[in-house]
Design a protein around this motif. Structure first.
Motif, PDB file in Angstrom:
ATOM      1  N   SER A 150      44.687  51.444  37.867  1.00 49.26           N
ATOM      2  CA  SER A 150      45.330  50.294  37.236  1.00 49.26           C
ATOM      3  C   SER A 150      44.603  49.912  35.967  1.00 49.26           C
ATOM      4  CB  SER A 150      45.324  49.113  38.192  1.00 49.26           C
ATOM      5  OG  SER A 150      43.995  48.722  38.413  1.00 49.26           O
ATOM      6  N   CYS A 151      45.254  49.102  35.179  1.00 47.18           N
ATOM      7  CA  CYS A 151      44.660  48.583  33.954  1.00 47.18           C
ATOM      8  C   CYS A 151      45.240  47.197  33.714  1.00 47.18           C
ATOM      9  CB  CYS A 151      44.982  49.513  32.786  1.00 47.18           C
ATOM     10  SG  CYS A 151      44.116  49.056  31.274  1.00 47.18           S
ATOM     11  N   SER A 152      44.376  46.241  33.367  1.00 44.35           N
ATOM     12  CA  SER A 152      44.852  44.878  33.112  1.00 44.35           C
ATOM     13  C   SER A 152      45.192  44.694  31.639  1.00 44.35           C
ATOM     14  CB  SER A 152      43.780  43.868  33.519  1.00 44.35           C
ATOM     15  OG  SER A 152      42.702  43.914  32.607  1.00 44.35           O
ATOM     16  N   PHE A 153      46.156  43.828  31.362  1.00 52.45           N
ATOM     17  CA  PHE A 153      46.512  43.498  29.984  1.00 52.45           C
ATOM     18  C   PHE A 153      46.669  41.994  29.829  1.00 52.45           C
ATOM     19  CE2 PHE A 153      48.163  47.801  30.662  1.00 52.45           C
ATOM     20  CZ  PHE A 153      47.488  48.464  29.646  1.00 52.45           C
ATOM     21  N   LEU A 154      45.978  41.445  28.850  1.00 52.86           N
ATOM     22  CA  LEU A 154      46.137  40.029  28.534  1.00 52.86           C
ATOM     23  C   LEU A 154      47.225  39.884  27.467  1.00 52.86           C
ATOM     24  CD1 LEU A 154      42.346  39.152  28.391  1.00 52.86           C
ATOM     25  CD2 LEU A 154      43.911  38.996  30.331  1.00 52.86           C
ATOM     26  N   ALA A 203      42.441  40.449  36.155  1.00 52.18           N
ATOM     27  CA  ALA A 203      41.381  41.452  36.330  1.00 52.18           C
ATOM     28  C   ALA A 203      41.066  41.650  37.811  1.00 52.18           C
ATOM     29  CB  ALA A 203      40.135  41.041  35.554  1.00 52.18           C
ATOM     30  N   LEU A 204      41.079  40.569  38.586  1.00 51.73           N
ATOM     31  CA  LEU A 204      40.817  40.698  40.024  1.00 51.73           C
ATOM     32  C   LEU A 204      41.902  41.560  40.685  1.00 51.73           C
ATOM     33  CD1 LEU A 204      39.681  37.130  41.195  1.00 51.73           C
ATOM     34  CD2 LEU A 204      38.273  39.202  41.061  1.00 51.73           C
ATOM     35  N   GLN A 257      43.607  35.157  33.220  1.00 49.98           N
ATOM     36  CA  GLN A 257      42.707  36.245  32.808  1.00 49.98           C
ATOM     37  C   GLN A 257      41.899  36.718  34.010  1.00 49.98           C
ATOM     38  OE1 GLN A 257      40.976  35.576  28.984  1.00 49.98           O
ATOM     39  NE2 GLN A 257      39.271  36.990  29.306  1.00 49.98           N
ATOM     40  N   VAL A 258      41.407  35.754  34.788  1.00 49.59           N
ATOM     41  CA  VAL A 258      40.601  36.089  35.968  1.00 49.59           C
ATOM     42  C   VAL A 258      41.461  36.761  37.038  1.00 49.59           C
ATOM     43  CG1 VAL A 258      39.298  35.103  37.893  1.00 49.59           C
ATOM     44  CG2 VAL A 258      38.856  34.311  35.559  1.00 49.59           C
ATOM     45  N   MET A 278      35.559  41.190  45.554  1.00 46.39           N
ATOM     46  CA  MET A 278      36.718  42.084  45.577  1.00 46.39           C
ATOM     47  C   MET A 278      36.286  43.522  45.772  1.00 46.39           C
ATOM     48  SD  MET A 278      39.924  42.232  45.452  1.00 46.39           S
ATOM     49  CE  MET A 278      40.577  40.709  44.742  1.00 46.39           C
ATOM     50  N   LEU A 279      35.182  43.877  45.146  1.00 47.60           N
ATOM     51  CA  LEU A 279      34.823  45.284  45.055  1.00 47.60           C
ATOM     52  C   LEU A 279      33.309  45.335  44.845  1.00 47.60           C
ATOM     53  CD1 LEU A 279      36.480  47.888  44.965  1.00 47.60           C
ATOM     54  CD2 LEU A 279      36.699  47.624  42.512  1.00 47.60           C
ATOM     55  N   ARG A 288      35.359  47.531  32.876  1.00 51.55           N
ATOM     56  CA  ARG A 288      36.318  46.941  31.931  1.00 51.55           C
ATOM     57  C   ARG A 288      36.898  45.651  32.505  1.00 51.55           C
ATOM     58  NH1 ARG A 288      41.685  46.488  31.242  1.00 51.55           N
ATOM     59  NH2 ARG A 288      42.511  46.451  29.113  1.00 51.55           N
ATOM     60  N   GLU A 289      37.292  45.675  33.770  1.00 52.36           N
ATOM     61  CA  GLU A 289      37.894  44.479  34.383  1.00 52.36           C
ATOM     62  C   GLU A 289      36.837  43.383  34.564  1.00 52.36           C
ATOM     63  OE1 GLU A 289      40.882  44.448  34.276  1.00 52.36           O
ATOM     64  OE2 GLU A 289      41.709  46.435  34.659  1.00 52.36           O
ATOM     65  N   GLN A 295      46.507  41.405  24.208  1.00 50.55           N
ATOM     66  CA  GLN A 295      46.286  42.848  24.195  1.00 50.55           C
ATOM     67  C   GLN A 295      47.576  43.645  24.098  1.00 50.55           C
ATOM     68  OE1 GLN A 295      43.724  43.035  27.696  1.00 50.55           O
ATOM     69  NE2 GLN A 295      41.947  43.393  26.391  1.00 50.55           N
ATOM     70  N   SER A 338      43.689  43.878  39.273  1.00 52.16           N
ATOM     71  CA  SER A 338      43.468  45.267  38.866  1.00 52.16           C
ATOM     72  C   SER A 338      42.333  45.883  39.689  1.00 52.16           C
ATOM     73  CB  SER A 338      43.155  45.303  37.369  1.00 52.16           C
ATOM     74  OG  SER A 338      42.883  46.620  36.953  1.00 52.16           O
ATOM     75  N   MET A 339      41.251  45.119  39.884  1.00 54.70           N
ATOM     76  CA  MET A 339      40.146  45.600  40.729  1.00 54.70           C
ATOM     77  C   MET A 339      40.623  45.862  42.149  1.00 54.70           C
ATOM     78  SD  MET A 339      37.024  43.096  39.778  1.00 54.70           S
ATOM     79  CE  MET A 339      36.253  43.110  38.168  1.00 54.70           C
ATOM     80  N   ILE A 349      36.940  39.319  33.233  1.00 54.64           N
ATOM     81  CA  ILE A 349      36.627  38.121  34.022  1.00 54.64           C
ATOM     82  C   ILE A 349      35.437  37.370  33.423  1.00 54.64           C
ATOM     83  CG2 ILE A 349      35.752  37.337  36.264  1.00 54.64           C
ATOM     84  CD1 ILE A 349      37.477  39.453  37.581  1.00 54.64           C
TER      85      ILE A 349
END
Lengths: 430, 430
Positions: free
Chosen positions: B103-107, B90-91, B86-87, A68-69, A75-76, B110, B93-94, A80
């Motif tokens: 951006s920021c991910s939240f589970l 985060a992907l 979860q994966v 992806m990057l 953090r992200e 969280q 957000s990336m 994962i």
């Protein structure tokens, strides 16, 4: 890590058992782990199991992120990476249930296992033991996800490669466990990697200090941080194979080791790079500035030398090639600020280290290292001698030979009558 | 779900965008999702993205669990299943960061998104919005993991198949979002599955009530629970395709629909089983006991009939084959307690339903359903007529034909002049 609060104990011995990625590589192996845990419980112990991700899984997940990057947000990345252990933990708990046992899984955020916010390489601050104690009191085996924690803001963190060792030892310390067993795919700690040097032998025991040096110098058998915590809280660590019943190697305090030893063992870190910066204006703050920069980036350097030449100075150090890649942009900025005349980077090097308490008392050991290697035409540069170790840089393709030569020179003919103390210590950062 | 606390708003319109598994199936598609989110943000909106697991991932994870244990512990199953989202979270957000956004991910744990403890099919109790609000105020896109939450004891829970829809609508309700956009791999809600019946047409809008019936009766396009929450909190839901710019279908309150309609649409649930228990001693508590048992197991039955025959009674109902498998042991115990003389199970059935407000006023519709199907030699059993729907059981291999016949009979010749109201509604529980 903060001191641990007291908690009522059951009176039964408490075992923390950590299983690495190859031990939980597939459903069948996870069943084997479940049986080992249940056997121990049926023998009258309280059992806590810590698992890594199924082997290959962490790399698969990180690969996805890097697809992806190229430089994913740390953090992200941890969000994962933590899923690998989340899956293996629940599968292990299911396996225990399928073998007729009772169990409950716990993730880092569920205990919680608190860390700082250094994503991808966080350090443990505190481990709450309440939920584990309750599970044990209910007769369950507690299965805890290794490698992961949460910071004070509930962000998911991971503890770096090998972090599950640290989870296990920290849990063992927090719970006052009687032993922390590290199950792995080798039989224990060896005098030298037996795949490189056939005369390498498994040790019965090794003191924390020597194990710490060896782990710092490339031994993949235990994560450095886990040895630090074991030493600080005097947790007896037993490194052993998942695939054999045999006694492995005990990592314990010096007074509890079974043999007295002068030399500990050989370690090798591959894929090292050496950076030399010359023509810097001489200034006492320069080295400090560099070290601060690297500390900020969580990069550790070794074999640092700072030489003054007339009004100028030069600076040389080694670090892992992987770290160099990460540190390069910041290093380049710093070098520019230093007004250096020349920067030279060489890669593909290996750092070979001899570890042992004998080194502090015998000035001839360093000389013998160089002489033995020179006799076979292997040159050593950047030799450093500390209290407990001698390290030198050799060309990467000479590393195996250097290990064999030094093993023969120092560890087959120990200077005391006991079994030579040494540790299997192989591999770089990958 | 509890009522929501008030929270200061930014003044910008707030969009919740949910992307299903096929929309985040690989890195390239996730980039597309990121670009859609960023476009919306750049147009002046606050944007919250909710994602499902990458398509196929949930099945892979559940397969792993079932490899371990044929009936895995539901709590552990959720720990594993939750990693899929979860994966992808985060992907995503990336991906937003790689496209230059913040951006920021939240589970689930969280936020937290609190649910009850019904593992694998939990219901949402409360959604905390503070962390999302703060992220939006920082100019970030909040990326939230669909499908998952935590119970009051921080155990991980999941919301059942399609649960990410419910996460999205619940978030939209909690945040007072202006719209909840459900991005999927179809263009919207259809009169009938266009893969089964070529004359199926996309609707511009459909009222919550009819959508709820259709979703309950097998429409995979939205999870039932998500429609319930949308209706309760009057969240405007826009079902649309990730792969096209076109307007999809709006699910809104009746007064906001664009057309007035008498019949809504056709739905089909496949893989249904019918259970008939006869010769039960007649007792008013029997049906209640059965319903309580099924409610405890979170199993829903339909077309329940309870007939008295002399001193004995019989009981028949349908449920998904998958549910039957799960419910069977408990059912058998209950049947034994009931002292039933005969239990008959038939599987491989399909439940075909016609939904619409017109049904409550036209008693001839039921007759026309049976007549149309009979003309083509398709028998219907267990016909049930409620306020908003008619459902009947047909043999599974007649389902497609039955849909085509009913679509032609009712939805190509609407009883009012406006576009026929109907919904794409296909699939069983898989």
């Amino acid at each position: 890590m903060r001191a641990f609060e007291q908690f009522p104990r059951s009176g039964r011995p408490l075992m923390v058992k950590k299983f690495g990625g190859t031990s939980v590589a597939d459903v069948e192996r996870i069943r084997k782990v479940a049986r080992l845990a249940l056997e121990s419980q049926r023998a009258g112990n309280d059992v806590v199991v810590v698992v890594s991700a199924m082997s290959g899984e962490t790399n698969r997940l990180l690969g996805l992120a890097h697809q992806m990057l190229s430089r994913p947000d740390a953090r992200e990345l941890d969000v994962i990476a933590a899923t690998g252990e989340q899956v293996s933990t629940a599968l292990t708990s299911m396996a225990i249930q399928s073998e007729g046992g009772q169990s409950c899984s716990f993730l880092g955020h569920q205990l919680p296992l608190r860390t700082d916010s250094a994503f991808t390489r966080a350090r443990i601050h505190q481990v709450e033991q309440e939920r584990i104690r309750k599970a044990l009191a209910r007769g369950q085996i507690a299965v805890v996800a290794g490698f992961q924690g949460v910071d004070s803001d509930d962000n998911i963190t991971t503890l770096g490669r090998g972090g599950s060792d640290t989870t296990a030892v920290a849990l063992a310390a927090a719970l006052g466990a009687d032993v922390c067993e590290i199950y792995t795919d080798v039989e224990g700690v060896y005098t030298v990697d037996p795949r490189v040097c056939a005369s390498g032998r498994k040790l019965k025991s090794i003191p924390y200090e020597e194990m710490l040096e060896l782990a710092s110098l490339g031994a993949k058998v235990l994560q450095v941080r886990s040895v630090e915590i074991a030493m600080k809280y005097e947790v007896p660590v037993h490194v052993r194979s998942t695939f054999s019943e045999e006694e492995g190697t005990w990592v314990v305090s010096r007074e509890k080791t079974f043999e007295s030893r002068v030399l500990a063992g050989l370690a090798c870190e591959r894929n090292q790079a050496r950076v030399e910066i010359s023509g810097i204006e001489h200034h006492p703050g320069r080295v400090a500035e560099l070290m601060e920069l690297l500390a900020q980036m969580n990069t550790s350097v070794d074999l640092l030398r700072h030489c003054r030449e007339d009004v100028h100075a030069s600076l040389a150090f080694t670090l892992a090639e992987e770290e160099l890649l990460r540190a390069r942009p910041s290093l380049e900025q710093l070098v520019e600020r230093m007004g250096a005349s020349r920067v030279h980077v060489s890669a593909g090097l290996a750092k070979v280290s001899l570890v042992g308490i004998g080194i502090r008392s015998d000035p001839w050991i360093a000389a013998r290292v160089c002489r033995s290697l020179a006799r076979h035409g292997i040159g050593v540069s950047d030799l450093a001698v500390n209290e407990l170790r001698i390290s030198g840089l050799v060309e990467g393709n000479h590393a195996d030979e250097a290990l064999r030569i030094l093993h023969e020179a120092f560890l087959l003919a120990p200077t005391d009558a006991a079994e030579p103390s040494a540790a299997y210590a192989e591999g770089g950062l990958q």
